[in-house]
Motif scaffolding. Structure first.
Motif, PDB file in Angstrom:
ATOM      1  N   LEU A 191       1.150  13.824  -5.269  1.00 40.62           N
ATOM      2  CA  LEU A 191      -0.105  13.085  -5.180  1.00 40.62           C
ATOM      3  C   LEU A 191       0.058  11.690  -5.774  1.00 40.62           C
ATOM      4  N   GLY A 192       0.764  11.610  -6.892  1.00 43.10           N
ATOM      5  CA  GLY A 192       0.991  10.308  -7.517  1.00 43.10           C
ATOM      6  C   GLY A 192       1.778   9.371  -6.620  1.00 43.10           C
ATOM      7  N   ASN A 193       2.756   9.912  -5.922  1.00 47.50           N
ATOM      8  CA  ASN A 193       3.542   9.077  -5.012  1.00 47.50           C
ATOM      9  C   ASN A 193       2.673   8.512  -3.887  1.00 47.50           C
ATOM     10  N   TYR A 194       1.722   9.306  -3.411  1.00 47.14           N
ATOM     11  CA  TYR A 194       0.841   8.803  -2.353  1.00 47.14           C
ATOM     12  C   TYR A 194      -0.093   7.717  -2.875  1.00 47.14           C
ATOM     13  N   VAL A 195      -0.499   7.809  -4.141  1.00 44.20           N
ATOM     14  CA  VAL A 195      -1.323   6.742  -4.726  1.00 44.20           C
ATOM     15  C   VAL A 195      -0.534   5.431  -4.761  1.00 44.20           C
ATOM     16  N   ILE A 196       0.732   5.522  -5.142  1.00 44.11           N
ATOM     17  CA  ILE A 196       1.574   4.314  -5.170  1.00 44.11           C
ATOM     18  C   ILE A 196       1.782   3.781  -3.759  1.00 44.11           C
ATOM     19  N   SER A 197       1.952   4.684  -2.799  1.00 42.48           N
ATOM     20  CA  SER A 197       2.097   4.251  -1.399  1.00 42.48           C
ATOM     21  C   SER A 197       0.839   3.541  -0.914  1.00 42.48           C
ATOM     22  N   MET A 198      -0.317   4.045  -1.336  1.00 43.03           N
ATOM     23  CA  MET A 198      -1.563   3.400  -0.952  1.00 43.03           C
ATOM     24  C   MET A 198      -1.630   1.977  -1.496  1.00 43.03           C
ATOM     25  N   LEU A 199      -1.207   1.810  -2.745  1.00 43.52           N
ATOM     26  CA  LEU A 199      -1.184   0.472  -3.351  1.00 43.52           C
ATOM     27  C   LEU A 199      -0.354  -0.485  -2.506  1.00 43.52           C
ATOM     28  N   LYS A 200       0.803  -0.005  -2.045  1.00 45.09           N
ATOM     29  CA  LYS A 200       1.703  -0.875  -1.287  1.00 45.09           C
ATOM     30  C   LYS A 200       1.237  -1.092   0.148  1.00 45.09           C
ATOM     31  N   ASP A 201       0.325  -0.252   0.648  1.00 43.87           N
ATOM     32  CA  ASP A 201      -0.176  -0.403   2.022  1.00 43.87           C
ATOM     33  C   ASP A 201      -1.387  -1.324   2.119  1.00 43.87           C
ATOM     34  N   THR A 202      -1.940  -1.740   0.984  1.00 46.22           N
ATOM     35  CA  THR A 202      -3.175  -2.547   1.024  1.00 46.22           C
ATOM     36  C   THR A 202      -3.042  -3.859   1.802  1.00 46.22           C
ATOM     37  N   PRO A 203      -1.842  -4.453   1.942  1.00 42.71           N
ATOM     38  CA  PRO A 203      -1.776  -5.673   2.779  1.00 42.71           C
ATOM     39  C   PRO A 203      -2.232  -5.453   4.219  1.00 42.71           C
ATOM     40  N   PHE A 204      -2.260  -4.194   4.689  1.00 42.95           N
ATOM     41  CA  PHE A 204      -2.755  -3.923   6.047  1.00 42.95           C
ATOM     42  C   PHE A 204      -4.234  -4.277   6.188  1.00 42.95           C
ATOM     43  N   LEU A 205      -4.915  -4.479   5.068  1.00 43.57           N
ATOM     44  CA  LEU A 205      -6.347  -4.815   5.125  1.00 43.57           C
ATOM     45  C   LEU A 205      -6.595  -6.135   5.842  1.00 43.57           C
ATOM     46  N   ILE A 206      -5.573  -6.963   5.957  1.00 42.85           N
ATOM     47  CA  ILE A 206      -5.744  -8.235   6.657  1.00 42.85           C
ATOM     48  C   ILE A 206      -6.173  -8.006   8.103  1.00 42.85           C
ATOM     49  N   ALA A 207      -5.874  -6.796   8.645  1.00 39.78           N
ATOM     50  CA  ALA A 207      -6.249  -6.480  10.034  1.00 39.78           C
ATOM     51  C   ALA A 207      -7.756  -6.484  10.222  1.00 39.78           C
ATOM     52  N   ILE A 208      -8.519  -6.286   9.128  1.00 36.41           N
ATOM     53  CA  ILE A 208      -9.986  -6.294   9.237  1.00 36.41           C
ATOM     54  C   ILE A 208     -10.567  -7.432   8.390  1.00 36.41           C
ATOM     55  N   THR A 209      -9.774  -8.489   8.243  1.00 35.07           N
ATOM     56  CA  THR A 209     -10.199  -9.749   7.607  1.00 35.07           C
ATOM     57  C   THR A 209     -10.433  -9.631   6.104  1.00 35.07           C
TER      58      THR A 209
END
Length: 219
Positions: free
Chosen positions: A150-168
């Motif tokens: 679960l902790g690894n997925y939290v860290i993965s989520m942190l690193k995926d946040t740049p995808f937010l640019i897709a929705i401005t």
């Protein structure tokens, strides 16, 4: 040598406030709120698939697989254009939470399946109710085994946040790219963004390892 490839401390210090603003107002907010949703919703999904009637469990499994097999960028854009009445940051938090909940549900499922069958039989022999069997016997053991994943997925989520640019939604990386475009220098803002991700991820990984060891000692 190209001046853009020579490190400039002046440019780095100038870019740092913009990057930190993006990190604390978007990157960290989406990670914390999305993780809270994913941890709880993932457990709910895992339990529904385990205890619900087969047709309902089958429908939930279909949606879990559908979300897991489609890119989060597509899900962000779909939600952004479908739920126009919500602001983009709220949509981002919801999509990240639901997307990672499907992965965490699989982690919970594996943890529940790993509980020895004798534990279920012992609870039945003691005439424990279904709720107490889950709450006092099964889930404490299952969740203890799932903490590292679960902790690894939290860290993965942190690193995926740049995808937010897709929705401005402008996160730290978006701010870094914007700063680089305005100043014609990308070396400093992109490097600093990578360092901030590292600084944020490393303490989280250490905390997860300590929590894992504490749970091992408690078991």
């Amino acid at each position: 040598m190209n001046d853009g490839l020579q490190w400039s401390w002046e440019t780095a210090w100038e870019a740092l406030p913009t990057l930190l603003e993006g990190f604390f107002t978007v990157t960290l907010v989406v990670t914390v709120a999305g993780s809270a949703i994913a941890v709880v919703l993932g457990l709910v999904i895992a339990m529904v698939r385990r205890v619900a009637p087969r047709p309902i469990a089958g429908i939930v499994t279909f949606f879990v697989n559908f979300i897991r097999m489609t890119p989060i960028v597509v899900q962000l854009m779909f939600a952004y254009f479908f739920f126009l009445s919500f602001d983009a940051l709220t949509i981002g938090i919801a999509v990240f939470g639901i997307h990672y909940a499907t992965y965490m549900a699989e982690v919970y499922r594996a943890g529940i399946d790993a509980v020895p069958r004798g534990q279920w039989e012992a609870a039945t022999a003691l005439s424990l109710s279904r709720g107490r069997t889950w709450g006092a016997v099964i889930l404490p053991q299952a969740i203890r085994a799932t903490v590292p994943a679960l902790g690894n997925y939290v860290i993965s989520m942190l690193k995926d946040t740049p995808f937010l640019i897709a929705i401005t939604v402008s996160d730290m990386v978006s701010n870094a790219l914007e700063f680089g475009g305005d100043h014609f220098r990308y070396l400093e803002p992109i490097t600093l963004a990578g360092i901030i991700f590292l600084v944020a991820s490393y303490p989280a990984s250490v905390l997860i390892r300590r929590l894992e060891k504490r749970l091992e000692y408690a078991s």
